[in-house]
Design an enzyme around this catalytic site. Structure first.
Site, PDB file in Angstrom:
ATOM      1  N   ASN A  22       0.858  -1.184   0.000  1.00 28.56           N
ATOM      2  CA  ASN A  22       0.000   0.000   0.000  1.00 28.56           C
ATOM      3  C   ASN A  22       0.895   1.235   0.000  1.00 28.56           C
ATOM      4  O   ASN A  22       1.755   1.378   0.872  1.00 28.56           O
ATOM      5  CB  ASN A  22      -0.925   0.015   1.222  1.00 28.56           C
ATOM      6  CG  ASN A  22      -1.881   1.200   1.189  1.00 28.56           C
ATOM      7  OD1 ASN A  22      -1.465   2.349   1.289  1.00 28.56           O
ATOM      8  ND2 ASN A  22      -3.166   0.921   1.043  1.00 28.56           N
ATOM      9  N   SER A  45      -5.125  -0.379  -2.963  1.00 27.93           N
ATOM     10  CA  SER A  45      -5.657   0.961  -2.750  1.00 27.93           C
ATOM     11  C   SER A  45      -6.810   0.825  -1.768  1.00 27.93           C
ATOM     12  O   SER A  45      -7.740   0.038  -1.991  1.00 27.93           O
ATOM     13  CB  SER A  45      -6.139   1.526  -4.079  1.00 27.93           C
ATOM     14  OG  SER A  45      -6.427   2.897  -3.944  1.00 27.93           O
ATOM     15  N   GLU A  46      -6.773   1.592  -0.669  1.00 33.42           N
ATOM     16  CA  GLU A  46      -7.699   1.316   0.437  1.00 33.42           C
ATOM     17  C   GLU A  46      -9.158   1.633   0.109  1.00 33.42           C
ATOM     18  O   GLU A  46     -10.054   1.258   0.850  1.00 33.42           O
ATOM     19  CB  GLU A  46      -7.256   2.017   1.727  1.00 33.42           C
ATOM     20  CG  GLU A  46      -7.169   3.515   1.688  1.00 33.42           C
ATOM     21  CD  GLU A  46      -5.772   4.015   1.363  1.00 33.42           C
ATOM     22  OE1 GLU A  46      -5.019   3.293   0.663  1.00 33.42           O
ATOM     23  OE2 GLU A  46      -5.435   5.140   1.782  1.00 33.42           O
ATOM     24  N   ASN A  47      -9.403   2.297  -1.025  1.00 35.49           N
ATOM     25  CA  ASN A  47     -10.799   2.514  -1.419  1.00 35.49           C
ATOM     26  C   ASN A  47     -11.413   1.282  -2.080  1.00 35.49           C
ATOM     27  O   ASN A  47     -12.565   1.334  -2.508  1.00 35.49           O
ATOM     28  CB  ASN A  47     -10.926   3.744  -2.324  1.00 35.49           C
ATOM     29  CG  ASN A  47     -10.077   3.658  -3.562  1.00 35.49           C
ATOM     30  OD1 ASN A  47      -8.916   3.251  -3.502  1.00 35.49           O
ATOM     31  ND2 ASN A  47     -10.634   4.010  -4.685  1.00 35.49           N
ATOM     32  N   SER A  87     -11.437  -4.029   2.499  1.00 33.34           N
ATOM     33  CA  SER A  87     -10.126  -3.432   2.258  1.00 33.34           C
ATOM     34  C   SER A  87      -9.340  -3.282   3.555  1.00 33.34           C
ATOM     35  O   SER A  87      -8.152  -3.611   3.628  1.00 33.34           O
ATOM     36  CB  SER A  87     -10.318  -2.065   1.596  1.00 33.34           C
ATOM     37  OG  SER A  87      -9.075  -1.487   1.313  1.00 33.34           O
TER      38      SER A  87
END
Lengths: 213, 229
Positions: A22, A45-47, A87
């Protein structure tokens, strides 16, 4: 090569073949540009995307496909999409090998401050507080000193923390420093600087690695 | 079969002053654009809004902010919005910042009947203030409570008339959890299909969570256009 590029290129060496990584918003995102073709790396990607691809061509822009910095991106073959809860389950659950983040201050015990300056507007921490506890390794990349030339690596952070004792390694334009139980260990000095230069621009006492590069 | 509305204003007209609402989306991606605009028209006030972000000055939840309809925001990141800053500094708007992973899990927990959970995120930071902590296996965790809402507004790419939903790419984000945590969940879908047309093993949000449906054309504004050519 400018400072940001130099730091990003050095940070790339932290990324190992087979890693799930990340990258934080800003300078950490640049690291993706330098990942060697010899390594198979999956960027998270944390979304809600595992497998970030390059920026799209104008023709291929999809407004429903962004990274956590809200930039339009693509997805690689083998990518997956999921919810924000999923996520952060993969982040918090220790499944991400490496997180590379920016910082305003880092303390000698690994405390990190990178989200808030009191008295100025608070924008929010986003996913940083979750990432610093969940990723197997947390690497900070930043300029060694602030705009006033003062150290950003301190005995204690003066700003509100993002996480306590969470940083493993600091990479700057001047040095690579590891956070160890004994204290901060200087492991690399960048070209153009001496050990003395690094110590003079770092508040805590540095331990010099036996195999210093 | 769920009621399929044709008027956005009708779909949200029982959202009352002082209501707590959850709104899906990450940045401007996956936001229920027309349901938000309908709230401008109903003029409902003193809303507490739970949403990862707060739109931009002239789009998404930023529109409700401009119109002074928001009392409190619960979000993880609100840095894209100048009016937000102005209202917080002048004391007109209350803000509660929550780490993004904790926020998504608080909503998931709320919808799943879990009143609270322990997480390491925020330990030793200003977020920990007033929160119970507990040590598990030598590491400190803090207690975060589940979140529920009077109404949840979500956007899906496809829905069927039962209320099953499928999201597109990263427009999924907070929408699936938010759909589970509202007493009344209103889904704005880009395309509505007949019952049986969605493959059951592809459904992201099962129909039980959705109370109302409406079809909406999306503008899908792009916050940061980045291209390779």
């Amino acid at each position: 090569m400018n400072i940001r590029e130099r730091i990003a290129r050095r940070a790339e060496k932290e990324v190992q073949d087979g890693f799930f990584v990340n990258l934080g918003i800003g300078m950490p995102t640049l690291v993706a540009n330098y990942i060697s073709d010899n390594k198979q790396v999956v960027l998270q990607s944390e979304n809600g995307l595992l497998g970030i691809g390059p920026y799209p061509t104008k023709e291929n822009v999809d407004p429903d496909l962004i990274n956590a910095g809200k930039e339009t991106v693509t997805a690689i073959d083998g990518a997956s999409y999921f919810s924000s809860a999923e996520s952060f389950a993969m982040i918090r659950g220790g499944h991400i090998n490496l997180a590379i983040l920016g910082a305003m201050e880092v303390a000698e015990n690994g405390d990190l401050a990178n989200w808030m300056i009191p008295g100025k507007m608070i924008k929010g921490m986003g996913g940083a507080m979750d990432l610093v506890h969940g990723a197997q390794k947390v690497v900070i990349i930043m300029e060694h000193v602030n705009r006033k030339g003062q150290p950003k690596i301190l005995k204690q952070c003066s700003l509100p923390l993002t996480g306590k004792k969470v940083v493993n390694r600091i990479i700057t334009d001047r040095a690579v420093i590891d956070v160890t139980d004994q204290g901060l260990k200087l492991v690399e000095v960048m070209e153009g600087y001496t050990v003395e230069d690094i110590q003079n621009s770092t508040e805590p006492e540095l331990i010099i690695a036996d195999d210093l590069k | 079969m769920k009621p399929v509305h044709t008027s956005f204003v009708d779909a949200v007209k029982d959202i009352h002053d002082g209501a707590t609402i959850m709104v899906g989306g990450f940045g401007l991606v996956g936001i229920p654009e027309n349901l938000i605009k309908a709230l401008l028209e109903t003029g409902v006030k003193d809303l507490t809004i739970i949403s990862n972000n707060c739109g931009v000055d002239d789009w998404g939840l930023g529109l409700l902010l401009q119109n002074k309809q928001v009392k409190k925001m619960i979000s993880s990141y609100v840095g894209e919005n100048k009016e937000f800053e102005r209202q917080v500094l002048s004391g007109e708007l209350e803000v509660e910042l929550v780490p993004q992973g904790s926020l998504s899990e608080k909503i998931r927990a709320g919808g799943a009947g879990i009143p609270g959970f322990y997480t390491p995120a925020g330990v030793g930071t200003p977020i920990a203030k007033g929160k119970e902590t507990k040590v598990f296996n030598g590491k400190e965790y803090l207690l975060e409570e589940g979140l529920v809402a009077d109404f949840s507004l979500v956007r899906a790419a496809k829905g069927d008339k039962m209320g099953n939903l499928i999201y597109n790419k990263t427009a999924q984000n907070f929408n699936p959890m938010i759909a589970t945590a509202g007493k009344v969940t209103i889904a704005e879908v880009e395309e509505l299909v007949e019952i049986g047309d969605l493959p059951p093993d592809q459904i992201h949000t099962p129909s039980v969570y959705v109370q109302r449906l409406i079809v909406g054309k999306q503008e899908k504004r792009i916050e940061r256009l980045t291209v390779s050519d």
